[in-house]
Design a protein around this motif. Structure first.
Motif, PDB file in Angstrom:
ATOM      1  N   LEU A 105       0.848  -1.196   0.000  1.00 24.74           N
ATOM      2  CA  LEU A 105       0.000   0.000   0.000  1.00 24.74           C
ATOM      3  C   LEU A 105       0.883   1.245   0.000  1.00 24.74           C
ATOM      4  O   LEU A 105       1.692   1.441   0.914  1.00 24.74           O
ATOM      5  CB  LEU A 105      -0.895   0.000   1.238  1.00 24.74           C
ATOM      6  CG  LEU A 105      -1.699  -1.288   1.490  1.00 24.74           C
ATOM      7  CD1 LEU A 105      -2.531  -1.161   2.762  1.00 24.74           C
ATOM      8  CD2 LEU A 105      -2.569  -1.646   0.289  1.00 24.74           C
ATOM      9  N   ARG A 106       0.727   2.087  -0.998  1.00 24.08           N
ATOM     10  CA  ARG A 106       1.558   3.272  -1.149  1.00 24.08           C
ATOM     11  C   ARG A 106       0.664   4.511  -1.286  1.00 24.08           C
ATOM     12  O   ARG A 106       0.287   4.898  -2.386  1.00 24.08           O
ATOM     13  CB  ARG A 106       2.492   3.116  -2.353  1.00 24.08           C
ATOM     14  CG  ARG A 106       3.440   1.937  -2.174  1.00 24.08           C
ATOM     15  CD  ARG A 106       4.567   1.878  -3.177  1.00 24.08           C
ATOM     16  NE  ARG A 106       5.660   1.055  -2.629  1.00 24.08           N
ATOM     17  CZ  ARG A 106       6.870   0.967  -3.164  1.00 24.08           C
ATOM     18  NH1 ARG A 106       7.150   1.638  -4.280  1.00 24.08           N
ATOM     19  NH2 ARG A 106       7.795   0.233  -2.597  1.00 24.08           N
ATOM     20  N   PRO A 107       0.334   5.134  -0.153  1.00 27.21           N
ATOM     21  CA  PRO A 107      -0.487   6.346  -0.209  1.00 27.21           C
ATOM     22  C   PRO A 107       0.324   7.547  -0.685  1.00 27.21           C
ATOM     23  O   PRO A 107       1.513   7.655  -0.371  1.00 27.21           O
ATOM     24  CB  PRO A 107      -0.948   6.526   1.239  1.00 27.21           C
ATOM     25  CG  PRO A 107       0.083   5.840   2.064  1.00 27.21           C
ATOM     26  CD  PRO A 107       0.633   4.723   1.231  1.00 27.21           C
ATOM     27  N   SER A 138       4.614   4.574  -8.384  1.00 29.73           N
ATOM     28  CA  SER A 138       4.661   5.126  -7.017  1.00 29.73           C
ATOM     29  C   SER A 138       5.837   6.085  -6.850  1.00 29.73           C
ATOM     30  O   SER A 138       5.714   7.114  -6.178  1.00 29.73           O
ATOM     31  CB  SER A 138       4.713   4.009  -5.971  1.00 29.73           C
ATOM     32  OG  SER A 138       5.759   3.089  -6.242  1.00 29.73           O
ATOM     33  N   ASP A 139       6.960   5.803  -7.479  1.00 27.34           N
ATOM     34  CA  ASP A 139       8.055   6.779  -7.434  1.00 27.34           C
ATOM     35  C   ASP A 139       7.632   8.067  -8.134  1.00 27.34           C
ATOM     36  O   ASP A 139       7.900   9.174  -7.666  1.00 27.34           O
ATOM     37  CB  ASP A 139       9.327   6.218  -8.092  1.00 27.34           C
ATOM     38  CG  ASP A 139      10.229   5.489  -7.094  1.00 27.34           C
ATOM     39  OD1 ASP A 139       9.698   4.970  -6.096  1.00 27.34           O
ATOM     40  OD2 ASP A 139      11.452   5.443  -7.324  1.00 27.34           O
ATOM     41  N   GLN A 140       6.923   7.913  -9.251  1.00 27.06           N
ATOM     42  CA  GLN A 140       6.465   9.111  -9.978  1.00 27.06           C
ATOM     43  C   GLN A 140       5.480   9.899  -9.111  1.00 27.06           C
ATOM     44  O   GLN A 140       5.568  11.128  -9.007  1.00 27.06           O
ATOM     45  CB  GLN A 140       5.795   8.711 -11.286  1.00 27.06           C
ATOM     46  CG  GLN A 140       5.309   9.902 -12.072  1.00 27.06           C
ATOM     47  CD  GLN A 140       4.673   9.502 -13.392  1.00 27.06           C
ATOM     48  OE1 GLN A 140       4.944   8.444 -13.921  1.00 27.06           O
ATOM     49  NE2 GLN A 140       3.814  10.355 -13.893  1.00 27.06           N
ATOM     50  N   GLY A 170       3.494  -0.802 -10.489  1.00 25.79           N
ATOM     51  CA  GLY A 170       3.308  -0.099  -9.212  1.00 25.79           C
ATOM     52  C   GLY A 170       4.601   0.490  -8.699  1.00 25.79           C
ATOM     53  O   GLY A 170       4.623   1.581  -8.110  1.00 25.79           O
ATOM     54  N   ASP A 171       5.689  -0.225  -8.933  1.00 23.21           N
ATOM     55  CA  ASP A 171       7.009   0.270  -8.524  1.00 23.21           C
ATOM     56  C   ASP A 171       7.313   1.594  -9.210  1.00 23.21           C
ATOM     57  O   ASP A 171       7.721   2.573  -8.595  1.00 23.21           O
ATOM     58  CB  ASP A 171       8.050  -0.797  -8.905  1.00 23.21           C
ATOM     59  CG  ASP A 171       9.423  -0.516  -8.347  1.00 23.21           C
ATOM     60  OD1 ASP A 171      10.375  -1.201  -8.763  1.00 23.21           O
ATOM     61  OD2 ASP A 171       9.566   0.389  -7.499  1.00 23.21           O
ATOM     62  N   ILE A 172       7.057   1.629 -10.505  1.00 23.92           N
ATOM     63  CA  ILE A 172       7.375   2.821 -11.293  1.00 23.92           C
ATOM     64  C   ILE A 172       6.414   3.972 -10.984  1.00 23.92           C
ATOM     65  O   ILE A 172       6.844   5.102 -10.705  1.00 23.92           O
ATOM     66  CB  ILE A 172       7.351   2.463 -12.791  1.00 23.92           C
ATOM     67  CG1 ILE A 172       8.448   1.438 -13.116  1.00 23.92           C
ATOM     68  CG2 ILE A 172       7.488   3.711 -13.652  1.00 23.92           C
ATOM     69  CD1 ILE A 172       8.308   0.755 -14.454  1.00 23.92           C
ATOM     70  N   PRO A 190       9.924   3.059   3.679  1.00 29.36           N
ATOM     71  CA  PRO A 190       9.748   4.151   2.736  1.00 29.36           C
ATOM     72  C   PRO A 190       9.762   3.577   1.326  1.00 29.36           C
ATOM     73  O   PRO A 190      10.344   2.499   1.086  1.00 29.36           O
ATOM     74  CB  PRO A 190      10.967   5.037   2.984  1.00 29.36           C
ATOM     75  CG  PRO A 190      12.009   4.106   3.522  1.00 29.36           C
ATOM     76  CD  PRO A 190      11.243   3.081   4.323  1.00 29.36           C
ATOM     77  N   ILE A 191       9.169   4.246   0.363  1.00 23.68           N
ATOM     78  CA  ILE A 191       9.157   3.680  -0.993  1.00 23.68           C
ATOM     79  C   ILE A 191      10.515   3.847  -1.673  1.00 23.68           C
ATOM     80  O   ILE A 191      10.785   3.178  -2.676  1.00 23.68           O
ATOM     81  CB  ILE A 191       8.062   4.298  -1.887  1.00 23.68           C
ATOM     82  CG1 ILE A 191       8.404   5.724  -2.308  1.00 23.68           C
ATOM     83  CG2 ILE A 191       6.696   4.199  -1.236  1.00 23.68           C
ATOM     84  CD1 ILE A 191       7.621   6.188  -3.525  1.00 23.68           C
ATOM     85  N   HIS A 192      11.358   4.709  -1.109  1.00 16.84           N
ATOM     86  CA  HIS A 192      12.647   4.957  -1.771  1.00 16.84           C
ATOM     87  C   HIS A 192      13.666   3.869  -1.441  1.00 16.84           C
ATOM     88  O   HIS A 192      13.401   2.945  -0.686  1.00 16.84           O
ATOM     89  CB  HIS A 192      13.193   6.331  -1.374  1.00 16.84           C
ATOM     90  CG  HIS A 192      13.388   6.529   0.091  1.00 16.84           C
ATOM     91  ND1 HIS A 192      14.367   5.876   0.818  1.00 16.84           N
ATOM     92  CD2 HIS A 192      12.744   7.321   0.984  1.00 16.84           C
ATOM     93  CE1 HIS A 192      14.312   6.264   2.079  1.00 16.84           C
ATOM     94  NE2 HIS A 192      13.327   7.132   2.209  1.00 16.84           N
TER      95      HIS A 192
HETATM   96 MG   LIG Z   1      10.794   1.187  -6.173  1.00 15.25          MG
END
Ligand SMILES: [Mg+2]
Ligand SMILES: NC(=O)C1=CN([C@@H]2O[C@H](COP(=O)(O)OP(=O)(O)OC[C@H]3O[C@@H](n4cnc5c(N)ncnc54)[C@H](O)[C@@H]3O)[C@@H](O)[C@H]2O)C=CC1
Ligand SMILES: CC(C)CC(=O)C(=O)O
Length: 348
Positions: free
Chosen positions: A100-102, A245-247, A241-243, A273-275
């Motif tokens: 989950l990436r809010p 969410s960073d955007q 989702g990986d791409i 963290p997503i980073h």
């Molecule tokens: Mg990533």
């Protein structure tokens, strides 16, 4: 309640230290911690990025607070020994499939967004990313073509059970939010995505109250900067989702702000963290710890059943930002510890 602390590499130890300070300040009874080696730090110490003793801690823990893994010294190792196998291995071993990436703008950071303030201010979305399948876990390798050329390959695949599980996560999240679910795929090209779309549509029959839409991933990337406010919940596969969410992080101001929770069926979770490990700024006190602090808040909410304590963390981060706390990624000069100090000072 046992929390596994896995700082990892690069800025990982710096940001985990600040999250630990905030957790300690909450003075929650019964919280215990066990630290484990992961990533390049683990490889350099014991020869594997996810050693058995670390996996044992993870299995025993109620929740995992994870920094980041990744070390340029290890980029030429065989794939199974590279630091990233720690996060991939934990997700697989513990069945952590629902990431989950809010992404929501803190009003004070609307100016930090790469987008116009009025566009950024409208952002309040959740990316529900599947993290146990897709090309990240498919058969992969290097081979020779018939005419002797080197060829790399990675097989993308999803089965209907994997898609069904994450689709339910997406629909349930949308039902609890604004009732809109956008499934992102590449069904106009990929059979994997065609199955994805077919199964999401099948599951939608159980959620007549949720408005389902579908979007190709290239269009979704464009829409995320054109009109990110259109999105409530996005459900998508591991790589997309990986791409995305960073955007999305730059839509809300910085990758140093976005937290994540990765859950399994028994709500045990990994919070990070997503980073990544940001080797370019590691050891310089430049890392923004707020994504990790907010991940600790998600941990209290989703895995430890302490929503009020989670609210305290989120309120303290908002207040610290309102008080002017800014690390370099947010246009300021405060170092990692000073950002932690600002959150502690704002904690009620
Ligand atoms: Mg990533
Ligand atoms: N979950 C994980 O452990 C992840 C690991 N990685 C790994 O991290 C390493 C570096 O990958 P990159 O592509 O550079 O991605 P990255 O996310 O580590 O860094 C990308 C950019 O964002 C900046 N940044 C990241 N976190 C920040 C923070 N908290 N505060 C301020 N600035 C921040 C970095 O300085 C860099 O300029 C690689 O080894 C990669 O495999 C990448 C993503 C996630
Ligand atoms: C090793 C990568 C899959 C980590 C990553 O980029 C992520 O989970 O966002």
């Amino acid at each position: 309640m046992l929390i596994a602390l896995f700082p990892g590499d690069g800025i990982g130890p710096e940001i985990i230290a600040q999250a630990r300070r905030v957790l300690d300040a909450l003075a929650i009874e019964g919280l215990t911690y066990e630290e484990g080696l992961v990533g390049g730090a683990a490889y350099k110490a014991v020869g594997h990025p996810l050693p058995p003793e670390t996996l044992d801690i993870a299995r025993r823990a109620d929740a995992i607070l994870f920094g980041a893994v990744g070390d340029p010294d290890c980029d030429s190792l065989e794939r199974h020994l590279r630091p990233e196998q720690a996060i991939l291995g934990l997700r697989k071993a513990l069945g952590l499939f629902s990431n989950l990436r809010p992404a929501k703008v803190f009003p004070e950071l609307a100016d930090a967004s790469a987008l116009k303030k009025e566009v950024a201010s409208a952002i309040d979305l959740l990316i529900v990313r599947e993290t146990n399948g897709d090309v990240y876990f498919g058969e992969k390798g290097m081979r020779k073509t018939p005419d002797g050329l080197r060829e790399g390959y990675d097989i993308m695949s999803y089965n209907e059970e994997q898609v069904r599980k994450i689709a339910h996560q997406g629909f349930q999240a949308a039902r609890a939010r604004r009732g809109k679910l956008c499934s992102v795929d590449k069904a106009n090209v990929l059979e994997t995505s065609q199955l994805w779309r077919d199964v999401v549509i099948e599951v939608s029959a159980e959620y007549p109250d949720v408005a389902l839409s579908h979007m190709y991933v290239d269009n979704a990337a464009m829409q995320l900067v054109r009109d990110p406010g259109q999105f409530d919940v996005i459900v998508t596969g591991n790589m997309f989702g990986d791409i995305l969410s960073d955007q999305a992080s730059m839509c809300v101001g910085s990758i140093g702000m976005l937290a994540s929770a990765t859950l399994n069926d028994s709500n045990q979770g990994l919070y990070e963290p997503i980073h990544g490990s940001a080797p370019d700024i590691a050891g310089q006190g430049k890392a923004n710890p707020l994504a990790t602090v907010l991940s600790a808040g998600m941990m209290l909410r989703y895995s430890l059943g302490l929503p009020e304590q989670a609210d305290r963390i989120e309120a303290a981060v908002a207040k610290a930002l309102a008080n002017g706390a800014r690390s370099p990624d947010l246009g300021g000069t405060m170092n990692t510890v000073e950002m932690g100090d600002a959150v502690l000072a704002a904690l009620n």
